[in-house]
Write a protein that holds these residues in place. Sequence first.
Motif, short mmCIF file in Angstrom:
data_model
loop_
_atom_site.label_atom_id
_atom_site.label_comp_id
_atom_site.label_asym_id
_atom_site.label_seq_id
_atom_site.Cartn_x
_atom_site.Cartn_y
_atom_site.Cartn_z
N HIS A 43 0.86 -1.17 0.00
CA HIS A 43 0.00 0.00 0.00
C HIS A 43 0.90 1.22 0.00
O HIS A 43 1.96 1.23 0.61
CB HIS A 43 -0.86 0.06 1.27
CG HIS A 43 -1.85 -1.04 1.39
ND1 HIS A 43 -2.97 -1.12 0.62
CD2 HIS A 43 -1.90 -2.09 2.23
CE1 HIS A 43 -3.67 -2.18 0.97
NE2 HIS A 43 -3.04 -2.80 1.94
N LEU A 44 0.49 2.27 -0.67
CA LEU A 44 1.23 3.52 -0.65
C LEU A 44 0.41 4.55 0.14
O LEU A 44 -0.71 4.89 -0.24
CB LEU A 44 1.47 4.03 -2.07
CG LEU A 44 2.22 5.34 -2.20
CD1 LEU A 44 3.61 5.22 -1.58
CD2 LEU A 44 2.32 5.75 -3.65
N ALA A 59 5.14 13.12 3.16
CA ALA A 59 5.90 11.88 3.10
C ALA A 59 5.05 10.80 2.44
O ALA A 59 3.82 10.88 2.44
CB ALA A 59 6.32 11.44 4.50
N GLN A 60 5.72 9.82 1.88
CA GLN A 60 5.07 8.64 1.35
C GLN A 60 5.65 7.43 2.05
O GLN A 60 6.86 7.34 2.24
CB GLN A 60 5.30 8.51 -0.15
CG GLN A 60 4.66 9.58 -0.98
CD GLN A 60 4.91 9.36 -2.46
OE1 GLN A 60 5.71 8.53 -2.85
NE2 GLN A 60 4.22 10.13 -3.28
N THR A 61 4.79 6.50 2.43
CA THR A 61 5.22 5.30 3.13
C THR A 61 4.66 4.09 2.41
O THR A 61 3.48 4.05 2.07
CB THR A 61 4.70 5.32 4.59
OG1 THR A 61 5.10 6.54 5.20
CG2 THR A 61 5.25 4.16 5.38
N HIS A 62 5.50 3.09 2.20
CA HIS A 62 5.07 1.83 1.59
C HIS A 62 4.84 0.81 2.70
O HIS A 62 5.73 0.52 3.48
CB HIS A 62 6.14 1.31 0.62
CG HIS A 62 6.35 2.21 -0.55
ND1 HIS A 62 5.60 2.12 -1.69
CD2 HIS A 62 7.21 3.23 -0.74
CE1 HIS A 62 5.99 3.03 -2.55
NE2 HIS A 62 6.98 3.73 -1.99
N PRO A 64 3.65 -3.14 3.46
CA PRO A 64 3.39 -4.43 2.82
C PRO A 64 1.95 -4.91 3.08
O PRO A 64 1.43 -4.75 4.19
CB PRO A 64 4.39 -5.38 3.48
CG PRO A 64 5.38 -4.52 4.16
CD PRO A 64 4.73 -3.22 4.44
N LYS A 65 1.32 -5.51 2.07
CA LYS A 65 -0.02 -6.06 2.23
C LYS A 65 0.01 -7.40 2.97
O LYS A 65 -0.95 -7.76 3.62
CB LYS A 65 -0.68 -6.26 0.87
CG LYS A 65 -1.04 -4.98 0.17
CD LYS A 65 -1.72 -5.27 -1.15
CE LYS A 65 -2.08 -3.99 -1.87
NZ LYS A 65 -2.74 -4.25 -3.15
N ASP A 66 1.12 -8.13 2.87
CA ASP A 66 1.24 -9.42 3.53
C ASP A 66 1.47 -9.21 5.02
O ASP A 66 2.40 -8.50 5.41
CB ASP A 66 2.39 -10.21 2.92
CG ASP A 66 2.54 -11.59 3.53
OD1 ASP A 66 1.50 -12.23 3.78
OD2 ASP A 66 3.68 -12.02 3.75
#
Length: 83
Positions: A43-44, A59-62, A64-66
């Motif tokens: 997800h972003l 800011a942008q944060t990644h 994880p979907k898992d």
Amino acid sequence: MEHAIVILIAVSVFAVLIALIAWNHSKAGRKIRRGSPPGQGKHLLHSSYNSHDGATSSAQTHIPKDPNDYAKAMMPKSKGNAK
């Protein structure tokens, strides 16, 4: 004596309404699944903040979907967990 009966009826109706609201809320809470389903990818998330002096920070944060990848990312980088 009549006031006591009216007050007793009002309190009883109020108690029944509170019980019905609580019961309905507990049923509705079980139906709704929170979050997103597990999967591949990330997800972003975008976030921004405007301070009182006019400065803007973003800011942008990644994420994880898992769930397992997310848990690994949240673990502190210690001696035993370093890759």
